[in-house]
Design an enzyme around this catalytic site. Structure first.
Site, PDB file in Angstrom:
ATOM      1  N   TYR A 218       0.826  -1.225   0.000  1.00  0.00           N
ATOM      2  CA  TYR A 218       0.000   0.000   0.000  1.00  0.00           C
ATOM      3  C   TYR A 218       0.856   1.269   0.000  1.00  0.00           C
ATOM      4  CZ  TYR A 218      -4.084  -2.843   0.100  1.00  0.00           C
ATOM      5  OH  TYR A 218      -5.043  -3.746  -0.271  1.00  0.00           O
TER       6      TYR A 218
ATOM      7  N   ARG B 110       1.458   1.924  -3.533  1.00  0.00           N
ATOM      8  CA  ARG B 110       0.239   2.517  -4.126  1.00  0.00           C
ATOM      9  C   ARG B 110       0.135   3.998  -3.735  1.00  0.00           C
ATOM     10  NH1 ARG B 110       0.762  -1.819  -5.266  1.00  0.00           N
ATOM     11  NH2 ARG B 110       1.449  -0.703  -7.097  1.00  0.00           N
TER      12      ARG B 110
ATOM     13  N   GLN C 244     -15.318   2.154  -6.503  1.00  0.00           N
ATOM     14  CA  GLN C 244     -14.588   1.036  -5.882  1.00  0.00           C
ATOM     15  C   GLN C 244     -13.127   1.428  -5.712  1.00  0.00           C
ATOM     16  OE1 GLN C 244     -15.893  -2.928  -7.921  1.00  0.00           O
ATOM     17  NE2 GLN C 244     -16.371  -1.253  -9.293  1.00  0.00           N
TER      18      GLN C 244
ATOM     19  N   ASP D 180      -8.222   5.509  -4.795  1.00  0.00           N
ATOM     20  CA  ASP D 180      -7.462   6.733  -5.105  1.00  0.00           C
ATOM     21  C   ASP D 180      -8.346   7.974  -4.927  1.00  0.00           C
ATOM     22  OD1 ASP D 180      -8.747   7.670  -7.628  1.00  0.00           O
ATOM     23  OD2 ASP D 180      -7.989   5.809  -8.477  1.00  0.00           O
TER      24      ASP D 180
ATOM     25  N   HIS E  19     -14.826   0.826  -1.143  1.00  0.00           N
ATOM     26  CA  HIS E  19     -13.685  -0.025  -0.756  1.00  0.00           C
ATOM     27  C   HIS E  19     -12.644   0.750   0.051  1.00  0.00           C
ATOM     28  CE1 HIS E  19     -14.581  -3.071  -4.255  1.00  0.00           C
ATOM     29  NE2 HIS E  19     -15.478  -3.106  -3.296  1.00  0.00           N
TER      30      HIS E  19
ATOM     31  N   LEU F 173     -13.346  -0.431 -21.665  1.00  0.00           N
ATOM     32  CA  LEU F 173     -12.575  -0.940 -22.805  1.00  0.00           C
ATOM     33  C   LEU F 173     -13.148  -2.210 -23.396  1.00  0.00           C
ATOM     34  CD1 LEU F 173      -8.743  -0.656 -22.152  1.00  0.00           C
ATOM     35  CD2 LEU F 173     -10.175   0.581 -23.780  1.00  0.00           C
TER      36      LEU F 173
ATOM     37  N   ALA G 168     -12.473   5.471 -21.159  1.00  0.00           N
ATOM     38  CA  ALA G 168     -13.320   6.366 -20.359  1.00  0.00           C
ATOM     39  C   ALA G 168     -12.999   7.831 -20.641  1.00  0.00           C
ATOM     40  CB  ALA G 168     -13.133   6.057 -18.871  1.00  0.00           C
TER      41      ALA G 168
HETATM   42  N1  APR Z   1     -11.207   3.183 -19.940  1.00  0.00           N
HETATM   43  C1  APR Z   1     -12.248   2.383 -19.575  1.00  0.00           C
HETATM   44  N2  APR Z   1     -12.082   1.143 -19.070  1.00  0.00           N
HETATM   45  C2  APR Z   1     -10.836   0.698 -18.905  1.00  0.00           C
HETATM   46  C3  APR Z   1      -9.700   1.465 -19.255  1.00  0.00           C
HETATM   47  C4  APR Z   1      -9.926   2.765 -19.805  1.00  0.00           C
HETATM   48  N3  APR Z   1      -8.933   3.568 -20.181  1.00  0.00           N
HETATM   49  N4  APR Z   1      -8.590   0.733 -18.957  1.00  0.00           N
HETATM   50  C5  APR Z   1      -9.023  -0.441 -18.447  1.00  0.00           C
HETATM   51  N5  APR Z   1     -10.380  -0.477 -18.421  1.00  0.00           N
HETATM   52  C6  APR Z   1     -11.255  -1.527 -17.921  1.00  0.00           C
HETATM   53  C7  APR Z   1     -10.731  -2.932 -18.146  1.00  0.00           C
HETATM   54  O1  APR Z   1     -11.148  -3.415 -19.411  1.00  0.00           O
HETATM   55  C8  APR Z   1     -11.401  -3.713 -17.006  1.00  0.00           C
HETATM   56  O2  APR Z   1     -12.643  -4.246 -17.407  1.00  0.00           O
HETATM   57  O3  APR Z   1     -11.354  -1.385 -16.524  1.00  0.00           O
HETATM   58  C9  APR Z   1     -11.645  -2.644 -15.933  1.00  0.00           C
HETATM   59  C10 APR Z   1     -10.766  -2.793 -14.710  1.00  0.00           C
HETATM   60  O4  APR Z   1     -11.095  -3.982 -14.042  1.00  0.00           O
HETATM   61  P1  APR Z   1     -10.370  -4.429 -12.690  1.00  0.00           P
HETATM   62  O5  APR Z   1      -8.908  -4.274 -12.850  1.00  0.00           O
HETATM   63  O6  APR Z   1     -10.908  -5.768 -12.347  1.00  0.00           O
HETATM   64  O7  APR Z   1     -10.839  -3.313 -11.634  1.00  0.00           O
HETATM   65  P2  APR Z   1     -12.196  -3.196 -10.805  1.00  0.00           P
HETATM   66  O8  APR Z   1     -13.335  -3.811 -11.526  1.00  0.00           O
HETATM   67  O9  APR Z   1     -12.325  -1.796 -10.372  1.00  0.00           O
HETATM   68  O10 APR Z   1     -11.858  -4.116  -9.551  1.00  0.00           O
HETATM   69  C11 APR Z   1     -12.801  -4.209  -8.507  1.00  0.00           C
HETATM   70  O11 APR Z   1     -11.306  -5.549  -7.227  1.00  0.00           O
HETATM   71  O12 APR Z   1      -9.305  -6.204  -6.270  1.00  0.00           O
HETATM   72  C12 APR Z   1     -10.422  -5.456  -6.136  1.00  0.00           C
HETATM   73  O13 APR Z   1     -10.714  -3.866  -4.494  1.00  0.00           O
HETATM   74  C13 APR Z   1     -10.238  -3.993  -5.810  1.00  0.00           C
HETATM   75  O14 APR Z   1     -11.826  -2.214  -6.184  1.00  0.00           O
HETATM   76  C14 APR Z   1     -11.155  -3.290  -6.788  1.00  0.00           C
HETATM   77  C15 APR Z   1     -12.119  -4.405  -7.191  1.00  0.00           C
END
Ligand code: APR
Length: 253
Positions: free
Chosen positions: A73, A76, A108, A111, A126, A225, A242
């Site tokens: 962390y 991070r 979620q 940051d 979270h 994405l 995004a």
């Molecule tokens: N614009 C839009 N989407 C994007 C971009 C972008 N520039 N870059 C990546 N993505 C998408 C990816 O395709 C993916 O589907 O963002 C998503 C990120 O997914 P994860 O990495 O699984 O993140 P998240 O869904 O927020 O994870 C949920 O998991 O480990 C835990 O606590 C942690 O809050 C987190 C939770």
């Protein structure tokens, strides 16, 4: 019956029109911060390719090796201290200006980029990266940007301090408030979340089953994405970055 999900490049869809009394719920995930340079979790080279979830994101991992967790962390914290909000965060801050309390912004992400973009009242389900709390006593969490690479910080009570983030096996924050807001919304938008982590991944299917306060089912839109794991529950999946799509996503009437 769940309607078929319309999926395609985001630029091929018209803006989402927000009627004067409509309420909007936006759920953001790691994808919204990716263009700012914050690592996501499950993408190629994501955090969970480089670290074991069990070691750094569970209460058991913290019990076993708190210093390993603090190093993770602290890294991070260093990373987010160097980044800036991107056009997607800014677009949501502008939407908040226009809608006031008709926008409920739930993230979620741990940051602070939504706040840095100007959003107010963001619900961090979270937890928050730059917040620390005691693992033993119920002293209130406090703001903390410090990094701990060579020692585990201690509370005045003698217990170990821990990052104020929600780990696997822990209950996300403010769930009653979140469900109350879900059940009032007319439009639900998820941005950049793989739909793999519950309960957040289940918000959209909840909305499929429960009509809102006006007796209607909320329109559910995904923007990111690629199609998330829970894509089938959305009315639309708008694919793309995004930072490119969000600034033109909403039309406030
Ligand atoms: N614009 C839009 N989407 C994007 C971009 C972008 N520039 N870059 C990546 N993505 C998408 C990816 O395709 C993916 O589907 O963002 C998503 C990120 O997914 P994860 O990495 O699984 O993140 P998240 O869904 O927020 O994870 C949920 O998991 O480990 C835990 O606590 C942690 O809050 C987190 C939770």
């Amino acid at each position: 019956m769940v309607p078929l999900t319309k999926t395609g490049p985001g630029r091929d869809f018209p803006p989402l029109r927000i009627e004067p009394k409509s309420r909007v719920f936006v759920l953001t995930g790691a994808g919204i911060s990716a263009e700012s340079g914050v690592a996501t979790f499950r993408d190629a080279n994501g955090l969970w390719e480089q670290h074991r979830v069990e070691d750094v994101a569970t209460p058991e991992g913290f019990q076993r090796d708190p210093l390993l967790v603090w190093r993770f962390y602290s890294e991070r914290r260093r990373q987010v201290a160097r980044v800036q909000p991107n056009p997607a965060h800014l677009a949501l801050a502008q939407l908040g200006e226009a809608l006031g309390d008709r926008l409920f912004l739930c993230t979620q992400n741990v940051d602070p980029l939504h706040e840095q973009a100007g959003s107010r009242g963001v619900l961090h389900m979270h937890g928050e990266l730059c917040s620390t709390r005691c693992a033993s006593c119920d002293r209130a969490p406090f703001r903390d940007e410090a990094v701990y690479f060579d020692r585990v910080p201690r509370c005045a009570c003698g217990g170990q301090l821990r990052p104020d983030v929600v780990w696997f096996g822990e209950v996300p924050l403010s769930m009653p408030r979140i469900f109350a807001a879900l059940e009032r919304c007319d439009l639900f938008v998820t941005v950049g979340s793989s739909g793999a982590v519950y309960p957040a991944a289940g918000f959209v299917s909840h909305l499929r089953n429960v009509p809102n306060a006006r007796g209607q089912f909320a329109r559910c839109v995904y923007l990111g994405l690629e199609k998330p794991d829970n894509a089938h529950s959305f009315d639309e999946c708008r694919l793309g970055r995004a930072g490119e799509l969000l600034p033109a996503l909403f039309q406030v009437l």
